[in-house]
Design a protein around this motif. Sequence first.
Motif, PDB file in Angstrom:
ATOM      1  N   ILE A 135       0.840  -1.204   0.000  1.00  0.00           N
ATOM      2  CA  ILE A 135       0.000   0.000   0.000  1.00  0.00           C
ATOM      3  C   ILE A 135       0.873   1.251   0.000  1.00  0.00           C
ATOM      4  CG2 ILE A 135      -1.581   1.364   1.436  1.00  0.00           C
ATOM      5  CD1 ILE A 135      -2.940  -1.314   2.210  1.00  0.00           C
ATOM      6  N   LEU A 136       1.911   1.240   0.827  1.00  0.00           N
ATOM      7  CA  LEU A 136       2.823   2.396   0.869  1.00  0.00           C
ATOM      8  C   LEU A 136       3.486   2.619  -0.484  1.00  0.00           C
ATOM      9  CD1 LEU A 136       4.516   1.952   4.371  1.00  0.00           C
ATOM     10  CD2 LEU A 136       2.766   3.635   3.723  1.00  0.00           C
ATOM     11  N   THR A 137       3.884   1.541  -1.138  1.00  0.00           N
ATOM     12  CA  THR A 137       4.518   1.645  -2.455  1.00  0.00           C
ATOM     13  C   THR A 137       3.557   2.262  -3.467  1.00  0.00           C
ATOM     14  OG1 THR A 137       5.904  -0.287  -2.003  1.00  0.00           O
ATOM     15  CG2 THR A 137       5.619   0.339  -4.330  1.00  0.00           C
ATOM     16  N   VAL A 138       2.334   1.774  -3.501  1.00  0.00           N
ATOM     17  CA  VAL A 138       1.337   2.284  -4.455  1.00  0.00           C
ATOM     18  C   VAL A 138       1.054   3.761  -4.183  1.00  0.00           C
ATOM     19  CG1 VAL A 138      -1.077   2.097  -5.199  1.00  0.00           C
ATOM     20  CG2 VAL A 138       0.304   0.029  -4.903  1.00  0.00           C
ATOM     21  N   LEU A 139       1.025   4.144  -2.931  1.00  0.00           N
ATOM     22  CA  LEU A 139       0.759   5.541  -2.570  1.00  0.00           C
ATOM     23  C   LEU A 139       1.992   6.442  -2.689  1.00  0.00           C
ATOM     24  CD1 LEU A 139      -1.560   4.999   0.534  1.00  0.00           C
ATOM     25  CD2 LEU A 139      -2.228   5.531  -1.833  1.00  0.00           C
ATOM     26  N   GLY A 140       3.134   5.835  -3.060  1.00  0.00           N
ATOM     27  CA  GLY A 140       4.360   6.608  -3.248  1.00  0.00           C
ATOM     28  C   GLY A 140       5.016   7.036  -1.945  1.00  0.00           C
ATOM     29  N   GLN A 141       4.743   6.316  -0.880  1.00  0.00           N
ATOM     30  CA  GLN A 141       5.336   6.651   0.419  1.00  0.00           C
ATOM     31  C   GLN A 141       6.481   5.697   0.734  1.00  0.00           C
ATOM     32  OE1 GLN A 141       2.240   6.795   3.372  1.00  0.00           O
ATOM     33  NE2 GLN A 141       0.955   8.144   2.150  1.00  0.00           N
ATOM     34  N   GLU A 142       7.390   6.174   1.573  1.00  0.00           N
ATOM     35  CA  GLU A 142       8.544   5.384   1.988  1.00  0.00           C
ATOM     36  C   GLU A 142       8.112   4.315   2.981  1.00  0.00           C
ATOM     37  OE1 GLU A 142      12.101   4.849   1.392  1.00  0.00           O
ATOM     38  OE2 GLU A 142      11.364   6.162  -0.163  1.00  0.00           O
ATOM     39  N   SER A 143       8.709   3.162   2.858  1.00  0.00           N
ATOM     40  CA  SER A 143       8.509   2.095   3.830  1.00  0.00           C
ATOM     41  C   SER A 143       9.550   2.266   4.932  1.00  0.00           C
ATOM     42  CB  SER A 143       8.684   0.745   3.149  1.00  0.00           C
ATOM     43  OG  SER A 143       8.474  -0.294   4.064  1.00  0.00           O
ATOM     44  N   SER A 144       9.360   1.590   6.034  1.00  0.00           N
ATOM     45  CA  SER A 144      10.330   1.696   7.122  1.00  0.00           C
ATOM     46  C   SER A 144      10.963   0.338   7.398  1.00  0.00           C
ATOM     47  CB  SER A 144       9.638   2.206   8.394  1.00  0.00           C
ATOM     48  OG  SER A 144       8.772   1.224   8.906  1.00  0.00           O
ATOM     49  N   LYS A 145      12.075   0.377   8.104  1.00  0.00           N
ATOM     50  CA  LYS A 145      12.761  -0.860   8.479  1.00  0.00           C
ATOM     51  C   LYS A 145      11.897  -1.676   9.452  1.00  0.00           C
ATOM     52  CE  LYS A 145      17.378   0.805   7.602  1.00  0.00           C
ATOM     53  NZ  LYS A 145      18.712   1.015   8.094  1.00  0.00           N
ATOM     54  N   MET A 146      11.002  -1.000  10.136  1.00  0.00           N
ATOM     55  CA  MET A 146      10.115  -1.692  11.062  1.00  0.00           C
ATOM     56  C   MET A 146       9.256  -2.715  10.311  1.00  0.00           C
ATOM     57  SD  MET A 146       7.003  -0.196  13.389  1.00  0.00           S
ATOM     58  CE  MET A 146       6.091   0.297  11.940  1.00  0.00           C
ATOM     59  N   ILE A 147       8.751  -2.347   9.152  1.00  0.00           N
ATOM     60  CA  ILE A 147       7.917  -3.263   8.368  1.00  0.00           C
ATOM     61  C   ILE A 147       8.724  -4.493   7.979  1.00  0.00           C
ATOM     62  CG2 ILE A 147       6.645  -3.559   6.204  1.00  0.00           C
ATOM     63  CD1 ILE A 147       5.893  -0.578   6.409  1.00  0.00           C
TER      64      ILE A 147
END
Length: 152
Positions: free
Chosen positions: A95-107
């Motif tokens: 979802i973050l990728t599709v929305l163009g947002q950065e993912s975190s190392k926590m994920i």
Amino acid sequence: MRRLYIASFTYMVAGVLSGLFYREFTKLNDFPEGQSTQLGLAHTHLLTLGFIVLLIVLVLEKQFTLSRSKMFGWFFWLYNAGVVLTSAMLIWHGILTVLGQESSKMIAGIAGTGHILLTAAMVLLFLALGRALTHARVQADASAEPALAPAS
């Protein structure tokens, strides 16, 4: 056996719905077709690890009564926790990728924990299966013994 059936069926439904979500969510957000996202991986993880693997385990349970072993209960709950945790992180990351947002190392860390749970569960499954096979062999040998005894 019923728990395995229900879990497998639930993962089948979740896998199909996650595929539908993947297709529609990427279209809705004008995400370029063919560009990589982990939403597709969630779809395949749910269908393969949840639906198909648990159907295979259901057949093994029917054949060898794996649930006689305490390890099987641990397998079931650790495995399901691993599938759910891993799939949830794939969906979140996708979802973050599709929305163009950065993912975190926590994920990534939580997804890694899910994979560790899956690995531990598989070890428990094979230990329970090994015991069941040994038990089946001992029973087969015991039932074959009288037939091998010499006649008086």
